[in-house]
Design an enzyme around this catalytic site. Structure first.
Site, PDB file in Angstrom:
ATOM      1  N   PHE A   1       3.104  -3.330  10.308  1.00  0.00           N
ATOM      2  CA  PHE A   1       3.875  -2.299   9.608  1.00  0.00           C
ATOM      3  C   PHE A   1       3.264  -0.914   9.781  1.00  0.00           C
ATOM      4  O   PHE A   1       3.970   0.073   9.934  1.00  0.00           O
ATOM      5  CB  PHE A   1       3.978  -2.616   8.119  1.00  0.00           C
ATOM      6  CG  PHE A   1       5.028  -3.631   7.785  1.00  0.00           C
ATOM      7  CD1 PHE A   1       6.374  -3.333   7.915  1.00  0.00           C
ATOM      8  CD2 PHE A   1       4.678  -4.890   7.337  1.00  0.00           C
ATOM      9  CE1 PHE A   1       7.347  -4.267   7.605  1.00  0.00           C
ATOM     10  CE2 PHE A   1       5.641  -5.828   7.026  1.00  0.00           C
ATOM     11  CZ  PHE A   1       6.977  -5.525   7.151  1.00  0.00           C
TER      12      PHE A   1
ATOM     13  N   LYS B   1     -10.889  -4.063  -0.885  1.00  0.00           N
ATOM     14  CA  LYS B   1     -10.332  -5.144  -0.056  1.00  0.00           C
ATOM     15  C   LYS B   1     -10.965  -5.092   1.325  1.00  0.00           C
ATOM     16  O   LYS B   1     -10.953  -4.048   1.983  1.00  0.00           O
ATOM     17  CB  LYS B   1      -8.812  -4.996   0.054  1.00  0.00           C
ATOM     18  CG  LYS B   1      -8.129  -6.190   0.719  1.00  0.00           C
ATOM     19  CD  LYS B   1      -6.630  -6.138   0.518  1.00  0.00           C
ATOM     20  CE  LYS B   1      -5.957  -7.408   0.994  1.00  0.00           C
ATOM     21  NZ  LYS B   1      -4.500  -7.405   0.684  1.00  0.00           N
TER      22      LYS B   1
ATOM     23  N   ASN C   1      -3.661  -2.269  11.051  1.00  0.00           N
ATOM     24  CA  ASN C   1      -2.504  -1.629  11.677  1.00  0.00           C
ATOM     25  C   ASN C   1      -2.501  -0.102  11.599  1.00  0.00           C
ATOM     26  O   ASN C   1      -1.547   0.533  12.033  1.00  0.00           O
ATOM     27  CB  ASN C   1      -1.220  -2.174  11.047  1.00  0.00           C
ATOM     28  CG  ASN C   1      -1.088  -3.666  11.265  1.00  0.00           C
ATOM     29  OD1 ASN C   1      -1.299  -4.154  12.372  1.00  0.00           O
ATOM     30  ND2 ASN C   1      -0.776  -4.400  10.209  1.00  0.00           N
TER      31      ASN C   1
ATOM     32  N   GLY D   1       0.757  -1.214   0.000  1.00  0.00           N
ATOM     33  CA  GLY D   1       0.000   0.000   0.000  1.00  0.00           C
ATOM     34  C   GLY D   1       0.806   1.293   0.000  1.00  0.00           C
ATOM     35  O   GLY D   1       1.864   1.394   0.609  1.00  0.00           O
TER      36      GLY D   1
ATOM     37  N   SER E   1      -6.876  -2.739   6.614  1.00  0.00           N
ATOM     38  CA  SER E   1      -5.645  -2.994   7.356  1.00  0.00           C
ATOM     39  C   SER E   1      -5.906  -2.822   8.846  1.00  0.00           C
ATOM     40  O   SER E   1      -6.486  -1.822   9.268  1.00  0.00           O
ATOM     41  CB  SER E   1      -4.539  -2.019   6.917  1.00  0.00           C
ATOM     42  OG  SER E   1      -3.438  -2.102   7.800  1.00  0.00           O
TER      43      SER E   1
ATOM     44  N   LEU F   1       1.270   0.629   7.408  1.00  0.00           N
ATOM     45  CA  LEU F   1       1.294   1.323   6.113  1.00  0.00           C
ATOM     46  C   LEU F   1       2.511   2.233   5.972  1.00  0.00           C
ATOM     47  O   LEU F   1       2.404   3.405   5.625  1.00  0.00           O
ATOM     48  CB  LEU F   1      -0.005   2.120   5.890  1.00  0.00           C
ATOM     49  CG  LEU F   1      -1.202   1.311   5.389  1.00  0.00           C
ATOM     50  CD1 LEU F   1      -2.459   2.191   5.319  1.00  0.00           C
ATOM     51  CD2 LEU F   1      -0.935   0.682   4.034  1.00  0.00           C
TER      52      LEU F   1
ATOM     53  N   ASN G   1      -2.335  -0.879  -4.311  1.00  0.00           N
ATOM     54  CA  ASN G   1      -3.172  -0.821  -3.121  1.00  0.00           C
ATOM     55  C   ASN G   1      -3.014   0.563  -2.493  1.00  0.00           C
ATOM     56  O   ASN G   1      -1.884   1.020  -2.287  1.00  0.00           O
ATOM     57  CB  ASN G   1      -2.704  -1.922  -2.163  1.00  0.00           C
ATOM     58  CG  ASN G   1      -3.533  -2.054  -0.919  1.00  0.00           C
ATOM     59  OD1 ASN G   1      -3.500  -1.195  -0.053  1.00  0.00           O
ATOM     60  ND2 ASN G   1      -4.242  -3.156  -0.802  1.00  0.00           N
TER      61      ASN G   1
ATOM     62  N   SER H   1      -9.367 -11.916   1.581  1.00  0.00           N
ATOM     63  CA  SER H   1      -9.533 -10.826   2.521  1.00  0.00           C
ATOM     64  C   SER H   1      -8.161 -10.333   2.954  1.00  0.00           C
ATOM     65  O   SER H   1      -7.139 -10.864   2.542  1.00  0.00           O
ATOM     66  CB  SER H   1     -10.277 -11.327   3.764  1.00  0.00           C
ATOM     67  OG  SER H   1      -9.477 -12.278   4.454  1.00  0.00           O
TER      68      SER H   1
END
Length: 357
Positions: free
Chosen positions: A112, A211, A175, A85, A173, A114, A139, A239
């Site tokens: 992470f 997503k 995170n 991403g 995500s 992003l 992404n 997913s």
């Protein structure tokens, strides 16, 4: 050649911190001379989103966050590659260590956050490969400190549409604090409307994908699939990683926070994929992600409703030869059943797998 080398270098790579090993691997790929992808059996060709994918096995987002080596990765035999991403402004992500191997489980945990070199860097790299063959997507997400996250997605779409075959809207995500809140029906409706409009203004040939997280309930899935269809999304990616921790996990890092990927994700992600297919049928193509580590796993994803599949975590343990092995295994299954394409397999066992995957 890389297939043969991996068993020799794997112990060395796994002796390193996972992020360091990944950085070295990606850097090495980026420096390799480009080579044409190996020819695929024509029976593996899949046509969705107005594109002919030479085979259904793609690389998931997260491996090449900065679009450093998409063509080298295509050369490994992937039918398509998703980079990113990416977020508008450079951000470092979460402090290290932030990725952990669970070899006993065939799994990885990452947090992470992003981390990204930013939109300008990624756009320049994708601009530089304009005109090259191979299907590449990106992404997109939002900066952690953004005051208007919807505007971040629009900025990424405007900058990248026309340079890639598809843009995946990542609202799943685990995170980035608050990112999954964008999966709520009202937020998602507004977000997708803006992204699709931005795509139409700048690069109408670029598909828009959504997503989703494996941790949503069926009511949430109902709302998301309905919103995606209403807003003209071209496909769903099912997913992302999960925040759940199955009791079966054995790896020493199982208590680390972050998104869990790899083999333990296979069952819940496949179940959600099958449920999604039962809701959208052939009206909206599905990309199955989560625990794809063999031809059998890929075949099951297709039976559950996936037209395409993606993998990443399994490469940590099996190496690039896995792509070749999955494609060969799919062809073997097709020959066994007398099939000339995968189209008749897509979703044929979705009802069963929604209950038992």
């Amino acid at each position: 050649m890389l297939d043969a080398v991996f068993p020799l270098v794997r112990p060395l790579l796994h002796a390193l911190d996972p992020e360091t090993a990944h950085t070295l691997t990606l850097g090495s790929l980026a420096r390799l001379p480009l080579r044409d992808p190996p020819a695929d059996d024509p029976r593996l060709c899949v046509t969705v989103m107005s594109r002919a994918f030479p085979n259904p096995v793609g690389l998931a987002a997260g491996f090449d966050k900065g679009a450093q080596a998409p063509d080298a990765l295509l050369g490994l035999g992937f039918g398509f590659v998703e980079v990113g991403g990416v977020v508008p402004r450079p951000q470092p992500g979460n402090p290290r260590p932030r990725v952990f191997r669970l070899p006993e489980d065939g799994a990885v945990i990452n947090r992470f956050g992003l981390n990204s070199e930013g939109l300008a860097v990624v756009r320049a790299r994708l601009e530089a490969r304009r005109g090259r063959p191979g299907l590449v997507g990106v992404n997109i997400g939002a900066n952690k400190e953004a005051t208007d996250r919807l505007a971040d997605y629009v900025a990424c779409t405007r900058a990248l549409a026309g340079l890639v075959d598809f843009i995946t809207v990542n609202v799943s995500s685990p995170n980035t604090p608050g990112l999954r809140d964008l999966q709520g029906e009202a937020f998602l409706d507004d977000l997708l409307a803006r992204v699709v409009a931005a795509r139409d203004e700048t690069g109408p040939g670029t598909a828009v994908l959504l997503k989703i997280a494996p941790d949503i309930g069926l009511d949430g899935l109902d709302a998301m699939t309905a919103t995606a269809r209403r807003r003209g999304v071209d496909a769903l990616v099912v997913s992302n990683t999960t925040v759940a921790r199955p009791a079966s996990l054995r790896g020493a890092a199982k208590a680390e926070t972050g998104g869990l990927s790899g083999r333990p994700l296979f069952s819940p992600a496949t179940r959600l994929l099958a449920e999604a297919y039962l809701r959208v049928g052939t009206a909206l193509p599905l990309i199955g992600v989560g625990g794809v580590d063999s031809a059998e796993a890929a075949w099951t994803k297709i039976r559950a409703g996936a037209s395409l599949v993606q993998l990443y975590s399994a490469l940590v343990y099996a190496g690039p030869g896995l792509v070749r092995d999955i494609k060969a295994g799919l062809v073997e299954r097709m020959e066994r059943e007398g099939l000339r394409s995968l189209a008749g397999v897509v979703g044929r066992d979705a009802a069963e797998l929604a209950k038992s995957a």
